[in-house]
Design an enzyme around this catalytic site. Structure first.
Site, PDB file in Angstrom:
ATOM      1  N   HIS A 146      26.102  38.049  10.560  1.00 51.18           N
ATOM      2  CA  HIS A 146      25.582  36.683  10.691  1.00 51.18           C
ATOM      3  C   HIS A 146      25.542  36.042   9.305  1.00 51.18           C
ATOM      4  O   HIS A 146      25.004  36.617   8.360  1.00 51.18           O
ATOM      5  CB  HIS A 146      24.150  36.711  11.242  1.00 51.18           C
ATOM      6  CG  HIS A 146      24.065  36.997  12.708  1.00 51.18           C
ATOM      7  ND1 HIS A 146      25.159  37.203  13.509  1.00 51.18           N
ATOM      8  CD2 HIS A 146      22.977  37.084  13.541  1.00 51.18           C
ATOM      9  CE1 HIS A 146      24.760  37.420  14.762  1.00 51.18           C
ATOM     10  NE2 HIS A 146      23.458  37.362  14.803  1.00 51.18           N
ATOM     11  N   CYS A 154      17.995  39.035  15.228  1.00 49.70           N
ATOM     12  CA  CYS A 154      18.946  39.379  14.172  1.00 49.70           C
ATOM     13  C   CYS A 154      19.136  38.265  13.154  1.00 49.70           C
ATOM     14  O   CYS A 154      19.293  38.526  11.962  1.00 49.70           O
ATOM     15  CB  CYS A 154      20.284  39.801  14.768  1.00 49.70           C
ATOM     16  SG  CYS A 154      20.938  38.705  16.037  1.00 49.70           S
TER      17      CYS A 154
END
Lengths: 377, 377, 377, 377
Positions: free
Chosen positions: A266, A159
């Site tokens: 993120h 990710c």
């Protein structure tokens, strides 16, 4: 382009269907315009139960009614034989053997697991970056013993890797090779799955370490941003292809990874040095990022974001809570594009780690494969 | 060394006594072995009131009973005339004029405000790093009009600057100049004072921007880590001194600053390149950091930490919630010392931004000044 | 009273030493003025290893050096034979059998586990409330087969029960029986141990449910606040004693339990109705709470707080982050004492769930037992 | 029913357009099927500027392009003269005078402010509960001096009041009057607006106090759940109407309010006693709540939720992060319906405090008024 809604639905299966990524696959695929969920696989503890009883549902979206009564299968190929596509959200400790078995059974596997990412015949595809790497699949099929007709494994990236390679690729496409990359991540807890990070470890805290993450970020970035080269095989002069790992212009990368108390999203502080002298200005970088169009979007993948990279002008954006959800988390956000006093340019990247950072990427990869005719539809 | 507890108490004043830093000064000074709180100054809104009524007390430690009934003064020199030391926790919008007025009244000011940090005659002192910069004070007094006998201004650094210059200085002391520095911060909300960061901006979020912080971090680091050089004054050949800003071996710095949902404790991801080739190994760096002793501690400053830098071996430490409070937050923590694939060495720093990052630094600076005989005691 | 520091140290053992409560026992006992850690017990996975290698240390206080090299034992009585006191921080799934075996081996067990709390012969003691219940121990020993000389089990209460029974007992001591109690809790994540609550369940969230907690709160409160009655045993007319569960003036209790994103500190919104008419005023209630002195403190237990209940006047206190740590978390905090429009009086309670709510209570219980001569010292 | 999309758009204005509630109004109204934003009002500091320059936009949804260039007006009636409806998101310190002036100018004001909630002629309407109270508006207009034709003020309730009166009303509709209500709230930070709660007050913390909130909750609940009675006016026998404040069956209420570190979503622990004996069972209560249909939804208000009250079966739901966003936050969630050992039934309520708890309620109120012909459309 043919209107996609005219296609007959494509049957897909989901491995690891009760896990975090599996639940996300179900949420997304239950409303997908092309795909229809045909089979769900999970551990033998869950197999044989209706999905609603097997799962500890942790998505904010309610469980789609279509899967509630589907009986969960063992993760073996037979019940998935009719699936043109099998998505895998399996945990790494079991994904290797199961995905290999599915491929051997001539099934097309799109995996979110890390097990095959470093395999020299398996493409590691971030769909908004390098769907061209799918071309290695013929070789993967040919070298399999026995050779495969339809089966293969495609992986998508970690990710955090996914978040930053999208703007990095956009920059390389416009300005040529990146020479040096320093990246410091602030990663959301959802990146660790469920139950994942204990709350006592992260409330009123940040953790400057995620096991194996820095290595993945450094290695995967090179494979994704690199090309494919022809090599002379030692086996009788046959020409083979290999991933060149950005070897033509070696890419130095240093990654530092932190866990922060954010549910989803993120964020990365990125600094880059280009090979070209003089390097592009911050203004040129911003414009190139904003203008970037992914092949997946141009070809008409329904899950690809219209705006691949959203560049923010406000000095304090992007932020996870404010910017993660736009376009259903399928694009990435960039902000604070400015000079770096050490390298050339620095900026901030934000991406939804559970959407484009995980299940959404697998799904767009499958969409690309359908459009390219790589999977039977 | 003379036992410090035999000294008569030294009277000190606190400006900005009702603010966040002022409250911290009170908490620390109320139990200080040398200093005794003699006067409290705040805005005219508070002046004339007993302290307990003027303040919105936000410290976890209960308000010391000794200050509850002290009448808050205006921030003018007269009521502070007997103070050998005046600590300033004033906000930047008023600190400039008030601190200048106190200096002109021949008072010794130790300021936590940013206003005079860039003044060429004012030392910017992180007490565990560069108390030697206090030597510029004679010049500051001599150049004042009229010249001062006791009055001066000493500043301490921004909380994030303070955190990283301590290990950086320890490294330069052992291995020579640092050539390049990349630092990404994850800064606690308490760094912004009270009310400071609105909760809606930081809960389930991180903010990749703190106004002016990156510039401060880059500039202050050079002043603190740099030396003092003699220059020929244009005014009649008199030899003057100036801060050289690390000019002899220019230091390239790139800072990226983030706010994170942590109450106390600034964490930084630091990567450095040394001038010396080959650079020291991670093991050598760890040992040098752990072995570093500050001049302040060696000279016997009671608020200086016994262990200036605590090096952690666990892969996931330091962490704010776990490591900020040791030694009352007067030291710094370092961990994850390892190779940097781009520069030489990277590591993580954690410091208590409200202790060594603010009031504690001012107080140790004053302790050093007492021990050096710079302030009358 | 004999000066306690003149005693020879009392050897104690800790069961479940590697767990959350066990680590807390070690932290507290390593600096205890009477007790010295003699043996540590944990699961067979840990047994045989030095403690520092067996444990995943999660306390903010550093691991005491005295235990680092102690070899962890199996949880069987032999290695604990010399321990005058055995503290148990065992998980409920194993605590029952192990604690029973230790008692059968004539060892004195002070348990934080829930297994024996409802046993009719085992006292459930909150040391600031009902150490008088220790009187049942003779009967517990006598009825054991074979009868015991030194062995017994004492339990302390659930962390949320402990928090509110302290002010409730103080009120009953001053104003007579409470008739009705409504309590809504906001409980910290540390109450669930480690790893405990997954961060994805609690960040930007509250959970209105803690399994079994409401029943515990309702049941334990009655046992602790109730008395001990004589009953005629059916077995030959022998007079036995039993806990009366507050039966003389039945106590209606309704508890609602919530988990909140707080690291440490359980807060409760409490509303009570007294039997007496007219009920006491808020002012009388505040004064009675502030004036309450526990028997444990009066008798000289070194871990008992000097101020059992701290009553706050500020309208917005107590708060977990601000008030949990005072007196090392051994007391409780009360605030917002006011009229309840439905019952009589309502107020807020805050207690440190890992200190007075867990290990500290066990330790004070043991201190009381030493002072009463119930354990050999 | 006439298809609403065939209506000509109804011009609406927004007062306090740059504030938190104002921004929410804009977000919702910019995509409303009936209403079109015609004028925006804010303080004189903002007046004259394009909206995009005047506002510090804090919504997750991007700013609607339609308002970016709208010039912000002073909050005076003239620029709003063409608005059939004026929504007010003004702060309480200015809302009183401004809203009165708009009403005097014969404008229909739907206010989220608290100023007129206690006015005996102003209805306090939670649209999923008591739109019938709009009938008082004729009297409000008639008693105004001079009498009004179109102007009036309608208020909606405090965000926490709104959350619990919806299930409470559903219960009274099915089972008759509620006699006693105990409610403890866990309220989100967004309830305090922006900047609102300082992060240092709420991170790793809960605050057991919200100024004025408990009084509002107790008072507003009675007005909303009460009816309207005829009274003989002393002024010449004219029959007037008044809100009876639930007087026919007095309702005892005790509220305790807490702030928790949640971005959006007020949760309440509610316990009720019914007048009827025997009371309904938990099962009956669950079914009644789930079956409840609001008049607003039945009449066709486009912003009213299809499912007014969603009853959850899982023991740990509803939770703010998981359940606040369904139906765009226009409904409420109930869970844990169970016996109360003190009163009759207890349950948990969750509502989106910025949607149904604020702007969405104002908008549905206006929709009801349009459907009832109270505002010209």
């Amino acid at each position: 382009m043919q209107r996609q809604s005219d296609r007959p639905p494509i049957k897909v299966g989901i491995l690891g269907a009760t896990g975090t990524v599996g639940q996300r696959f179900i949420t997304l695929l239950s409303v997908h315009p092309w795909f229809t969920i045909h089979a769900l696989g999970a551990s033998s503890r869950s197999a044989g139960k209706p999905y609603a009883q097997a799962v500890n549902w942790k998505q904010i979206a309610y469980m789609p009614s279509a899967v509630k009564d589907m009986v969960v299968q063992e993760c073996v190929p037979e019940p998935f034989a009719e699936c043109a596509i099998v998505f895998s959200g399996l945990d790494a400790d079991v994904a290797g053997d199961i995905e290999a078995a599915f491929r051997s059974a001539d099934l097309a596997v799109f995996s979110n697991a890390k097990n095959f990412r470093r395999d020299p015949h398996v493409p590691l595809v971030v769909p908004l970056v390098n769907p061209s790497h799918l071309s290695i699949l013929r070789q993967q099929q040919a070298l399999h013993s026995p050779p495969l007709e339809k089966g293969f494994i495609v992986t998508n990236a970690n990710c955090s890797t996914t978040a930053h390679v999208i703007p990095l690729h956009a920059l390389e496409a416009e300005f040529g090779p990146i020479d040096t990359l320093m990246v410091t991540t602030l990663q959301a807890i959802s990146g660790a799955g469920y139950p994942g990070v204990p709350s006592l470890d992260i409330l009123d805290n940040v953790v400057p370490y995620i096991s194996g993450e820095e290595e993945k970020l450094e290695w995967e970035t090179r494979k994704i941003l690199g090309g494919i080269s022809d090599i002379d095989s030692s086996e009788g002069g046959r020409v083979l292809q290999e991933f060149d790992m950005h070897a033509q212009t070696p890419l130095k990368i240093s990654a530092s990874c932190n866990r922060v108390p954010v549910t989803v999203g993120h964020m990365m502080n990125v600094s880059v040095k280009f090979s070209r002298r003089p390097p592009p200005s911050p203004q040129q970088v911003s414009e190139a990022l904003q203008a970037y169009r992914s092949e997946a979007q141009l070809q008409g993948c329904p899950s690809a974001p219209v705006q691949t990279i959203t560049v923010h002008d406000e000095p304090d954006r992007p932020q996870p809570r404010m910017d993660r959800a736009h376009q259903d988390g399928a694009g990435v956000n960039v902000g604070r594009v400015r000079q770096c006093p050490v390298l050339d340019i620095k900026f901030v990247v934000l991406a939804d780690n559970v959407s484009i950072g995980a299940a959404t990427s697998s799904i767009i990869n499958a969409e690309v494969a359908v459009l390219k005719g790589i999977v039977a539809s």
